[in-house]
Scaffold this motif. Structure first.
Motif, PDB file in Angstrom:
ATOM      1  N   THR A 120     -19.776 -13.380  15.910  1.00 52.10           N
ATOM      2  CA  THR A 120     -20.014 -13.894  16.970  1.00 52.10           C
ATOM      3  C   THR A 120     -19.517 -15.703  17.184  1.00 52.10           C
ATOM      4  OG1 THR A 120     -22.102 -12.000  16.965  1.00 52.10           O
ATOM      5  CG2 THR A 120     -21.734 -13.695  18.769  1.00 52.10           C
ATOM      6  N   ALA A 121     -19.875 -16.185  16.064  1.00 52.63           N
ATOM      7  CA  ALA A 121     -19.867 -17.683  16.095  1.00 52.63           C
ATOM      8  C   ALA A 121     -17.975 -17.783  16.202  1.00 52.63           C
ATOM      9  CB  ALA A 121     -19.831 -17.980  14.713  1.00 52.63           C
ATOM     10  N   ALA A 122     -17.565 -17.049  15.881  1.00 50.85           N
ATOM     11  CA  ALA A 122     -15.852 -16.844  15.841  1.00 50.85           C
ATOM     12  C   ALA A 122     -15.424 -16.455  16.926  1.00 50.85           C
ATOM     13  CB  ALA A 122     -15.411 -16.314  14.436  1.00 50.85           C
ATOM     14  N   ALA A 123     -16.346 -15.072  17.481  1.00 51.79           N
ATOM     15  CA  ALA A 123     -15.469 -15.009  18.650  1.00 51.79           C
ATOM     16  C   ALA A 123     -15.896 -15.917  19.718  1.00 51.79           C
ATOM     17  CB  ALA A 123     -16.193 -13.551  19.314  1.00 51.79           C
ATOM     18  N   ILE A 124     -16.709 -17.046  19.473  1.00 53.34           N
ATOM     19  CA  ILE A 124     -17.100 -18.271  20.647  1.00 53.34           C
ATOM     20  C   ILE A 124     -15.993 -18.980  20.788  1.00 53.34           C
ATOM     21  CG2 ILE A 124     -18.950 -19.884  21.454  1.00 53.34           C
ATOM     22  CD1 ILE A 124     -21.261 -18.002  20.098  1.00 53.34           C
ATOM     23  N   VAL A 125     -15.874 -19.579  19.611  1.00 52.67           N
ATOM     24  CA  VAL A 125     -15.198 -20.598  19.397  1.00 52.67           C
ATOM     25  C   VAL A 125     -13.293 -19.900  19.584  1.00 52.67           C
ATOM     26  CG1 VAL A 125     -13.483 -21.718  17.501  1.00 52.67           C
ATOM     27  CG2 VAL A 125     -16.049 -21.953  16.943  1.00 52.67           C
ATOM     28  N   SER A 126     -13.489 -18.782  19.233  1.00 49.20           N
ATOM     29  CA  SER A 126     -11.934 -19.064  19.740  1.00 49.20           C
ATOM     30  C   SER A 126     -11.767 -18.504  21.395  1.00 49.20           C
ATOM     31  CB  SER A 126     -11.225 -17.492  19.053  1.00 49.20           C
ATOM     32  OG  SER A 126     -11.879 -16.071  19.026  1.00 49.20           O
ATOM     33  N   ALA A 134     -11.517 -16.038  12.994  1.00 51.31           N
ATOM     34  CA  ALA A 134     -11.163 -14.793  12.314  1.00 51.31           C
ATOM     35  C   ALA A 134     -12.629 -13.933  13.116  1.00 51.31           C
ATOM     36  CB  ALA A 134     -10.689 -14.153  11.477  1.00 51.31           C
ATOM     37  N   ILE A 135     -12.642 -13.266  14.079  1.00 48.23           N
ATOM     38  CA  ILE A 135     -14.015 -12.184  14.239  1.00 48.23           C
ATOM     39  C   ILE A 135     -13.583 -11.227  13.644  1.00 48.23           C
ATOM     40  CG2 ILE A 135     -13.647 -13.353  16.502  1.00 48.23           C
ATOM     41  CD1 ILE A 135     -13.318 -10.175  17.286  1.00 48.23           C
ATOM     42  N   LEU A 136     -15.036 -10.455  13.148  1.00 51.53           N
ATOM     43  CA  LEU A 136     -14.313  -8.972  12.413  1.00 51.53           C
ATOM     44  C   LEU A 136     -16.203  -8.473  12.366  1.00 51.53           C
ATOM     45  CD1 LEU A 136     -13.453  -8.002   9.695  1.00 51.53           C
ATOM     46  CD2 LEU A 136     -15.201  -8.482   8.550  1.00 51.53           C
ATOM     47  N   ASP A 137     -16.488  -7.513  13.572  1.00 55.24           N
ATOM     48  CA  ASP A 137     -16.956  -7.042  14.646  1.00 55.24           C
ATOM     49  C   ASP A 137     -16.559  -5.596  14.491  1.00 55.24           C
ATOM     50  OD1 ASP A 137     -14.963  -5.897  16.012  1.00 55.24           O
ATOM     51  OD2 ASP A 137     -16.069  -6.964  18.208  1.00 55.24           O
ATOM     52  N   GLY A 138     -17.149  -4.308  14.829  1.00 51.40           N
ATOM     53  CA  GLY A 138     -17.056  -3.276  14.735  1.00 51.40           C
ATOM     54  C   GLY A 138     -15.336  -2.358  14.949  1.00 51.40           C
ATOM     55  N   ASN A 139     -15.245  -3.485  16.078  1.00 46.75           N
ATOM     56  CA  ASN A 139     -13.499  -2.607  16.405  1.00 46.75           C
ATOM     57  C   ASN A 139     -12.555  -3.132  15.810  1.00 46.75           C
ATOM     58  OD1 ASN A 139     -14.227  -1.326  18.584  1.00 46.75           O
ATOM     59  ND2 ASN A 139     -14.571  -2.773  19.726  1.00 46.75           N
ATOM     60  N   VAL A 140     -13.482  -4.492  14.439  1.00 46.40           N
ATOM     61  CA  VAL A 140     -12.205  -4.961  13.640  1.00 46.40           C
ATOM     62  C   VAL A 140     -11.768  -4.130  12.139  1.00 46.40           C
ATOM     63  CG1 VAL A 140     -11.789  -6.695  12.969  1.00 46.40           C
ATOM     64  CG2 VAL A 140     -11.852  -7.319  15.171  1.00 46.40           C
ATOM     65  N   LYS A 141     -13.293  -4.146  11.993  1.00 44.81           N
ATOM     66  CA  LYS A 141     -13.270  -3.349  10.656  1.00 44.81           C
ATOM     67  C   LYS A 141     -12.721  -2.289  11.091  1.00 44.81           C
ATOM     68  CE  LYS A 141     -17.741  -5.145   9.084  1.00 44.81           C
ATOM     69  NZ  LYS A 141     -19.184  -4.978   9.021  1.00 44.81           N
ATOM     70  N   ARG A 142     -13.072  -1.224  12.329  1.00 44.18           N
ATOM     71  CA  ARG A 142     -11.959   0.073  12.165  1.00 44.18           C
ATOM     72  C   ARG A 142     -10.226  -0.122  12.348  1.00 44.18           C
ATOM     73  NH1 ARG A 142     -14.860   1.533  16.080  1.00 44.18           N
ATOM     74  NH2 ARG A 142     -14.226   1.838  17.841  1.00 44.18           N
ATOM     75  N   VAL A 143     -10.306  -1.025  12.702  1.00 43.08           N
ATOM     76  CA  VAL A 143      -8.941  -0.851  13.102  1.00 43.08           C
ATOM     77  C   VAL A 143      -8.326  -1.755  11.708  1.00 43.08           C
ATOM     78  CG1 VAL A 143      -6.859  -2.910  14.534  1.00 43.08           C
ATOM     79  CG2 VAL A 143      -8.897  -2.129  15.331  1.00 43.08           C
ATOM     80  N   LEU A 144      -8.535  -2.475  10.878  1.00 40.91           N
ATOM     81  CA  LEU A 144      -8.009  -2.936   9.328  1.00 40.91           C
ATOM     82  C   LEU A 144      -8.516  -1.795   8.713  1.00 40.91           C
ATOM     83  CD1 LEU A 144      -9.386  -6.905   9.573  1.00 40.91           C
ATOM     84  CD2 LEU A 144      -7.509  -5.608  10.489  1.00 40.91           C
ATOM     85  N   THR A 145      -8.965  -1.415   8.731  1.00 45.47           N
ATOM     86  CA  THR A 145      -9.517   0.177   7.556  1.00 45.47           C
ATOM     87  C   THR A 145      -8.539   0.865   7.725  1.00 45.47           C
ATOM     88  OG1 THR A 145     -11.121   1.073   8.533  1.00 45.47           O
ATOM     89  CG2 THR A 145     -11.907  -0.812   6.807  1.00 45.47           C
ATOM     90  N   ARG A 146      -8.195   1.211   8.762  1.00 46.89           N
ATOM     91  CA  ARG A 146      -7.047   2.323   9.289  1.00 46.89           C
ATOM     92  C   ARG A 146      -6.087   1.564   8.836  1.00 46.89           C
ATOM     93  NH1 ARG A 146      -9.822   4.844  14.456  1.00 46.89           N
ATOM     94  NH2 ARG A 146     -11.259   6.582  13.553  1.00 46.89           N
ATOM     95  N   ILE A 147      -4.980   0.220   9.605  1.00 50.87           N
ATOM     96  CA  ILE A 147      -3.996  -0.076   8.993  1.00 50.87           C
ATOM     97  C   ILE A 147      -3.762  -0.453   8.272  1.00 50.87           C
ATOM     98  CG2 ILE A 147      -2.574  -2.011   9.862  1.00 50.87           C
ATOM     99  CD1 ILE A 147      -3.778  -2.135  12.428  1.00 50.87           C
ATOM    100  N   TYR A 148      -4.961  -0.964   6.926  1.00 54.83           N
ATOM    101  CA  TYR A 148      -4.006  -0.824   5.448  1.00 54.83           C
ATOM    102  C   TYR A 148      -5.064   0.153   4.283  1.00 54.83           C
ATOM    103  CZ  TYR A 148      -3.129  -5.572   7.421  1.00 54.83           C
ATOM    104  OH  TYR A 148      -1.951  -6.417   7.984  1.00 54.83           O
ATOM    105  N   ALA A 149      -5.628   1.626   5.188  1.00 54.88           N
ATOM    106  CA  ALA A 149      -6.364   2.542   3.913  1.00 54.88           C
ATOM    107  C   ALA A 149      -6.990   1.672   3.724  1.00 54.88           C
ATOM    108  CB  ALA A 149      -5.180   2.941   4.166  1.00 54.88           C
ATOM    109  N   ILE A 150      -8.493   1.392   3.633  1.00 52.20           N
ATOM    110  CA  ILE A 150      -9.675   0.280   2.462  1.00 52.20           C
ATOM    111  C   ILE A 150      -9.965   1.336   2.716  1.00 52.20           C
ATOM    112  CG2 ILE A 150     -10.930  -1.351   2.439  1.00 52.20           C
ATOM    113  CD1 ILE A 150      -8.643  -3.269   4.084  1.00 52.20           C
ATOM    114  N   GLU A 151     -10.522   2.230   1.379  1.00 47.50           N
ATOM    115  CA  GLU A 151     -11.281   3.440   1.025  1.00 47.50           C
ATOM    116  C   GLU A 151     -12.678   2.553   1.301  1.00 47.50           C
ATOM    117  OE1 GLU A 151     -10.524   6.767  -0.074  1.00 47.50           O
ATOM    118  OE2 GLU A 151      -8.236   6.621   0.476  1.00 47.50           O
ATOM    119  N   GLY A 152     -13.392   3.413   1.257  1.00 44.27           N
ATOM    120  CA  GLY A 152     -15.431   2.378   0.853  1.00 44.27           C
ATOM    121  C   GLY A 152     -15.534   1.819   1.917  1.00 44.27           C
ATOM    122  N   TRP A 153     -16.958   1.886   2.144  1.00 43.64           N
ATOM    123  CA  TRP A 153     -17.822   1.738   3.578  1.00 43.64           C
ATOM    124  C   TRP A 153     -18.225   0.163   2.904  1.00 43.64           C
ATOM    125  CZ3 TRP A 153     -23.781   0.222   3.291  1.00 43.64           C
ATOM    126  CH2 TRP A 153     -23.780   0.045   4.591  1.00 43.64           C
TER     127      TRP A 153
END
Ligand code: SF4
Length: 345
Positions: A120-126, A134-153
């Motif tokens: 949230t701090a990064a979302a405000i600054v950007s 850099a932000i890392l909310d639920g949407n970004v986690k989903r996008v990155l785990t898929r694009i880079y095929a990252i396994e593990g919760w």
């Protein structure tokens, strides 16, 4: 891939992203912050009317800081996760008292404030200051785990750190407000949790989950455990003028600070309480179920209407009688509001 990634995403965003969300107009740190807190765990379409009502009532940070917390909770009724509203109010007071009403511009200081984590701090600054963060909310986690095929919760520390590292590498040096909105939009509108629209995705040629046919398996789900169940008996007690008795819950804990129906751990406890009030004539209403993240709750509501000759029941700070026209001025948990709307007001 970092520059390519940002460029591809931004050119998709220019044509297909969301450019007219209410917090994108008159953009400032206060409006971005409120929208970001509301958007945690909640979709844009749900947030918009809440955001507009909130801004109409609290147009400036100083209005929010000066308001009673009950007014903030009343406007939050139905959005859930009420600790967000209490922290929002607390944070407004801290920024007013310690930062002369201006949000700090660096993510580390922002992330120390009540209710503001690193993303949230990064979302405000950007978004408010258009600076790289850099932000890392639920949407970004989903996008990155898929694009880079990252396994593990992604809730596991080691996976989360991997995602933070990637998110930082991919963040560009320019157009940061747009980039943050773009990656959130990609997750919310294209790389959706269910039925992602890979054919319309600007990342489809670089997406490892798509290439490896792992899209539906990623992100890896949280390991399941059965949630405990809790039962409570609630009393819809009205007097002969149709006022209803409500009590204010403690500020800490579930539905903290909201007004609720008096509640008992068993039917027997509730009947003992009614006997003390000199009435036993209760009518069971259909049960109401509600799921919290860590347990399931079943409410067993009972209606009791006190006759005109019943003596007045004293009020206290936390136990009051409310008329139906006052009910929109206080914060109520959604299931309690539902019971009141169906069986009282
Ligand atoms: S190609 Fe599909 S899975 Fe990959 S990022 Fe795009 S929408 Fe998500």
């Amino acid at each position: 891939m970092s520059t390519d990634f940002a460029q591809q995403l931004l050119s998709w965003f220019d044509d297909h992203g969301r450019h007219n969300l209410p917090w994108q107009n008159n953009r400032n740190a206060y409006r971005v912050w409120v929208s970001e807190i509301m958007l945690q765990q909640t979709q844009v379409a749900t947030v918009i009317p809440y955001f507009e009502r909130f801004m109409a009532r609290f147009p400036q940070l100083s209005d929010l800081a000066a308001a009673p917390v009950d007014d903030v909770l009343a406007l939050w009724t139905g959005l859930g996760y009420y600790s967000r509203a209490r922290n929002l109010h607390k944070c407004a007071q801290v920024v007013t008292e310690q930062y002369q009403g201006d949000f700090p511009v660096d993510t580390q200081t922002l992330a120390q404030l009540p209710g503001i984590g690193p993303s949230t701090a990064a979302a405000i600054v950007s978004q408010a200051y258009n600076k790289p963060a850099a932000i890392l909310d639920g949407n970004v986690k989903r996008v990155l785990t898929r694009i880079y095929a990252i396994e593990g919760w992604p809730g596991q520390k080691v996976i989360e750190q991997q995602l933070w590292d990637l998110a930082k590498q991919l963040t560009p040096q320019q157009r940061n407000a747009d980039y943050t909105q773009a990656i959130m939009d990609l997750g919310a509108t294209i790389c959706r949790r269910n039925k992602p629209l890979c054919v319309a995705c600007p990342m489809q040629n670089n997406c490892q989950a798509l290439a490896q046919e792992k899209v539906s398996a990623l992100p890896t789900r949280k390991p399941k455990k059965d949630l405990p169940e809790k039962q409570v008996w609630t009393l819809l007690l009205t007097d002969h003028q149709q006022n209803v008795q409500l009590y204010q819950r403690p500020h800490k804990g579930i539905w903290g600070g909201l007004w609720s129906l008096p509640e008992f751990a068993s039917l027997e406890d509730m009947e003992n309480h009614l006997a003390l009030l000199g009435t036993t004539n209760s009518q069971p209403l259909p049960e109401v179920k509600h799921a919290f993240s860590h347990y399931k709750l079943t409410l067993h509501p009972y209606r009791v209407c006190l006759p005109a000759n019943h003596g007045f029941i004293q009020e206290s700070t936390r136990l009051k009688w409310y008329a139906s026209q006052q009910i929109d001025t206080i914060g109520l948990p959604s299931p309690i509001k539902q019971i009141l709307q169906q069986y009282w007001a």
